[in-house]
Structure formats: C-alpha cells, structure tokens
Enzyme design. Structure first.
Site, PDB file in Angstrom:
ATOM      1  N   SER A 256       0.850  -1.182   0.000  1.00 50.95           N
ATOM      2  CA  SER A 256       0.000   0.000   0.000  1.00 50.95           C
ATOM      3  C   SER A 256       0.887   1.233   0.000  1.00 50.95           C
ATOM      4  O   SER A 256       2.116   1.138   0.039  1.00 50.95           O
ATOM      5  CB  SER A 256      -0.902   0.014   1.243  1.00 50.95           C
ATOM      6  OG  SER A 256      -0.102   0.109   2.420  1.00 50.95           O
ATOM      7  N   LYS A 257       0.284   2.414  -0.041  1.00 55.57           N
ATOM      8  CA  LYS A 257       1.077   3.646  -0.087  1.00 55.57           C
ATOM      9  C   LYS A 257       1.979   3.784   1.133  1.00 55.57           C
ATOM     10  O   LYS A 257       3.081   4.302   1.043  1.00 55.57           O
ATOM     11  CB  LYS A 257       0.152   4.860  -0.204  1.00 55.57           C
ATOM     12  CG  LYS A 257      -0.464   5.015  -1.587  1.00 55.57           C
ATOM     13  CD  LYS A 257      -1.247   6.299  -1.705  1.00 55.57           C
ATOM     14  CE  LYS A 257      -1.791   6.463  -3.112  1.00 55.57           C
ATOM     15  NZ  LYS A 257      -2.560   7.713  -3.282  1.00 55.57           N
ATOM     16  N   ARG A 258       1.513   3.292   2.284  1.00 48.73           N
ATOM     17  CA  ARG A 258       2.358   3.411   3.478  1.00 48.73           C
ATOM     18  C   ARG A 258       3.592   2.519   3.388  1.00 48.73           C
ATOM     19  O   ARG A 258       4.597   2.758   4.044  1.00 48.73           O
ATOM     20  CB  ARG A 258       1.553   3.083   4.735  1.00 48.73           C
ATOM     21  CG  ARG A 258       1.136   1.634   4.859  1.00 48.73           C
ATOM     22  CD  ARG A 258       0.197   1.417   6.049  1.00 48.73           C
ATOM     23  NE  ARG A 258      -0.307   0.059   6.101  1.00 48.73           N
ATOM     24  CZ  ARG A 258       0.290  -0.944   6.728  1.00 48.73           C
ATOM     25  NH1 ARG A 258       1.433  -0.737   7.343  1.00 48.73           N
ATOM     26  NH2 ARG A 258      -0.250  -2.143   6.750  1.00 48.73           N
TER      27      ARG A 258
END
Length: 490
Positions: A256-258
């Site tokens: 994911s973006k994190r």
C-alpha cells in the site's frame, strides 16, 4: 478456481526463436512500483537474449485513461533506463481488429451469441452464492437456436470454452498449473455494444505483436488460463508465460502507499538514482546467489526466470535507502553533480535554484567527496550543498539557532579578525582556528560549531574547513559578520 500446482519444475526455453516480450500497463494512474518491476523483468529477459521489449498501452478504459498517466508511464520507463523497441501500441486503436477476430470465432462455431439479460446473470450469481459456488455463467445460450433470440436485445459474444478436461499452463515461474475446465465458464469476447473485452484484446494484440514470452504478475494467472483457451480456439501458438509473485510490504501485507506503493516519479522526486532503483527492483523476487549489487550489464547477462521465486517479495524502504547510499558513494563526483542538476526540477524551488546552482557548480564538485559519504539520496546531497547558494542573511535551522547563543556569537566576533589574516587554504584555516581555541582555552568544537551554524545555517555539514574553502574568503567573512553582528546589537 479449481487450479492445482505441480511440484518444483522448470522448463527449458527455446532460444532459437527471437525473444519478444511486452510491457502492457493501463494508463489509469502513475507507473507504480510493481509495474516498474514487471517492465524491468521483461526488459532484462529480452535484452539478455538479443530480443525486443515492446510497449503496449492498454487504454480501452477510455473514461479512466488519461494523457497525463500515459506521459507518466513513458517518463517513468525512460528515467529507469528501460527503453522499449518500436513505437508504442495503443490498444484502443485496434478495436476493429479485435471485433474481426470475435466474428471469425463466431463463424467457425468457437463462439456464440448470448442474450442473457442482466437480471438473469444476477440470478445466476445469487444461486451460486447460495450453493457456495463461485459465480459462473451457466451456458444457457451456448447451444440454443438463434431463432429463439428475443427481439430488441443486443447480445454479447461468448467463447465456446471446453467443458471437460483440463487447461494447463507450463509456467516458467509457477511450474505446471492446471485448471479443471468445468470451473472456467464461457467468457465474454465482445460486449453488447460491440466493444472487445480485455481477454480478447490481450490475446489478439500479443499474437499480432509476435510476443513470445508474457511476463506479468501472478494476479494474472487465471487470466492466463482463459487466454490460453482463446489461443486454442483460434489455433494460434500460446506464448510462454511467466507469472511473477506480487510485492508486499515489510509486514507481509498487500503493498500500500504506506509501504511504498508510489509512482516511479515519487521515487525520482525523493532523490533515488535510477540504477539503484533497477538494482533494488530486480532483487524483489529474483536472486543470484548472495550477490546484492549488480551493474546493468551484469543484470542483463545473469537474469533468468528460473531464478524468480514464487513467494511474494517484500518492499523495504530502509534497504532501498541503504542501497541508494551505496550507489551514491560509488558514483563519480562529476556524475553526482550532473545528477543533482537534473534533480533540481523535482523540487518546488528548483527553477529558482538552477541559476545559483550553475554559479557554484565547480565548488560543489570540489566538496562532493565529503558530501557523498553521508548522503543516501540526491535530496540529502542537495541539502548538503545548499549553503553554497543560500542568500544572505541565512535562514537558520532551529538547532543552529540554539548553537548561536550570545557566547557563541562573541566567539565569532573574535575569530573573524583571525580568519581575515589567514591564508585561505584548508590547512592554514585549520591551524588558525585550533590556535584560537587554545588561546580561548576551549575545545575545538566550541569554535567549529558556531562557525558551522553561521556559515551553513545548519548544525551538521561537511568538515568546517571544507565549508570555508568552498564558500571563499569574502562570502565566509560576510556570513560570519552577519551572525557576530547580532551579538553586538543584542
């Protein structure tokens, strides 16, 4: 899906046929890190065998495909150094060819018109859910007489897929993968409005482009079975397939973006070197013994699909940073100065920095050996040279402000006349400052730290005597007077 995997098995590649791979992104967003790795694997596999990598933009989703996303894909691939062969192919421009093939399958009885209504399809899905089955089209129009077609209904065209036996893919990464045909329904080739589906378009385009090897994420594995059935129906040879594992975050969860699921342009803006990104991406799923660092030539000669694992790779920002730092330390000083100059447009103030950067380019080159030892990204390198083209009076970081207390400013006032009469060479400046520290009966840091804060606006930098020589005598004295003067007026 009723698929099964064979035990470990790898397959010999026929190297007598020219290799053609393809990267086929959908331009509905940025070129994400997983797509970049797929492109890299395709590029390396083709380059290592004297073949070609083609680029196809799968832009059939006209509502979501944008020129900005297409440009981002082109720019991202070029930045990574993954040049494709021939002109890019746009799938949306080939719809007539896709319809032609669907009609040809219809003509030879390998496809049929289906008039099932949306309500009927929904009923099939609900029944499958109640019975605990995956939703499948039940084939109700497969063998019906066309005369039974309801009036005023535009049909879809479905593939008449085999209902018995197995569909098998000898995957170059996953091994032998088997699906029971009873679990694969008759997929739609043409929608009721005449637009081709993804499954049909991909098969036709890959065939017409002469693609010999399809290398893509293993989330397409079931698509591979469905596409193999279309190939069989058309009597076309099936390209060899290699479905590579997806990338997960360090915690094993879906990327994911994190975790780092960002566009390639984001990594460029963070200051990573393209060759470091290539090196890092290739190690996400592929290995060559314990070797971690590879030149591009080494990657081209060594990369093979039989060294790609089946487990999901894990993205780790810390490893990427460390690898990028290694590449920075091992790069020539001139290369890094050029890289910094190219990096400037990635910054909000890059346009205004560019002229000042040019003015001190030679000074940046002179201090690069000390700078690159501690930097992990181009952004950190640039932070390390900003003091050279900072405008007076300097904006001080909080830590630098804390260093420049009244006592420190007073020391600056006493060091200025010493420096004014010193030969402006690193060795002479070193001796002069050390001599002052001895006369003041203080440690060298008590003089060097105020000097650093006043000259750079920061609490950390390259060696203070390198800072003095890089700035030059006039600029150094002027900056010191700016800060010492505040003590006099306080």
């Amino acid at each position: 899906m009723g698929r099964s995997f064979a035990p470990d098995s790898k397959f010999m590649i026929d190297t007598t046929t020219p290799i053609v791979t393809r990267f086929a992104p959908s331009p509905t967003g940025f070129l994400h890190i997983g797509g970049a790795r797929t492109a890299l694997f395709n590029w390396l596999y083709a380059r290592g065998r004297g073949g070609k990598m083609l680029l196809r933009i799968e832009d059939t989703d006209r509502a979501r495909s944008t020129p900005e996303a297409i440009k981002a894909i082109f720019d991202g691939l070029k930045w990574l150094g993954l040049e494709w062969d021939s002109e890019p192919i746009f799938q949306s421009q080939r719809a007539a060819r896709h319809r032609e093939i669907a009609e040809a399958l219809l003509a030879v009885g390998r496809a049929y018109r289906c008039y099932a209504s949306p309500e009927e399809l929904q009923e099939m899905r609900e029944l499958a859910r109640k019975e605990g089955r995956p939703p499948r089209y039940d084939g109700r129009w497969r063998d019906r007489d066309p005369s039974e077609a309801p009036a005023g209904v535009d049909p879809v065209i479905r593939l008449k897929a085999p209902t018995e036996g197995e569909t098998v893919i000898e995957d170059l990464v996953q091994g032998r993968v088997t699906w029971q045909n009873k679990d694969l329904d008759d997929l739609v080739l043409l929608r009721s409005d005449g637009t081709p589906t993804y499954m049909l378009s991909v098969v036709v385009d890959d065939h017409d482009m002469g693609v010999t090897h399809i290398i893509r994420g293993d989330d397409h594995l079931t698509n591979g079975a469905r596409q193999a059935q279309i190939y069989d129906a058309l009597g076309w040879p099936i390209p060899k397939m290699a479905h590579i594992p997806l990338i997960h975050g360090p915690d094993g969860a879906k990327l994911s973006k994190r975790h780092g699921a960002l566009g390639v342009e984001a990594y460029r803006a963070m200051g990573y070197l393209p060759e470091a990104m290539r090196n890092y991406l290739v190690r996400l799923g592929w290995s060559h013994g314990d070797q971690e660092v590879f030149s591009t030539d080494e990657l081209i000669s060594l990369f093979d699909l039989n060294r790609v694992g089946r487990s999901a790779a894990r993205f780790d920002f810390a490893k990427l940073e460390n690898l990028n730092g290694l590449y920075i330390r091992n790069s020539s000083d001139g290369y890094l100065v050029d890289a910094l100059e190219k990096f400037l447009p990635e910054l909000p103030d890059g346009v205004t920095l560019a002229p000042r950067f040019q003015a001190v380019r030679d000074r940046i080159l002179a201090i690069m050996p000390g700078l690159k030892e501690r930097a992990k990204t181009l952004r950190e390198l640039l932070d390390g040279v900003r003091f050279l083209f900072a405008e007076r009076p300097l904006q001080l970081e909080d830590k630098a402000k804390n260093i420049l207390n009244p006592e420190a400013r007073a020391i600056l006032g006493r060091v200025i006349p010493v420096l004014e009469t010193t030969e402006w060479k690193s060795e002479s400046l070193d001796a002069a400052v050390r001599g002052l520290a001895e006369r003041e009966n203080v440690k060298l840091a008590a003089v060097a730290q105020p000097l650093r804060a006043a000259l750079t606006g920061k609490s950390t930098s390259i060696g203070i005597f390198d800072v003095l020589t890089a700035l030059g005598k006039d600029e150094s004295i002027a900056r010191l007077r700016d800060q010492a003067g505040k003590a006099a007026s306080a």
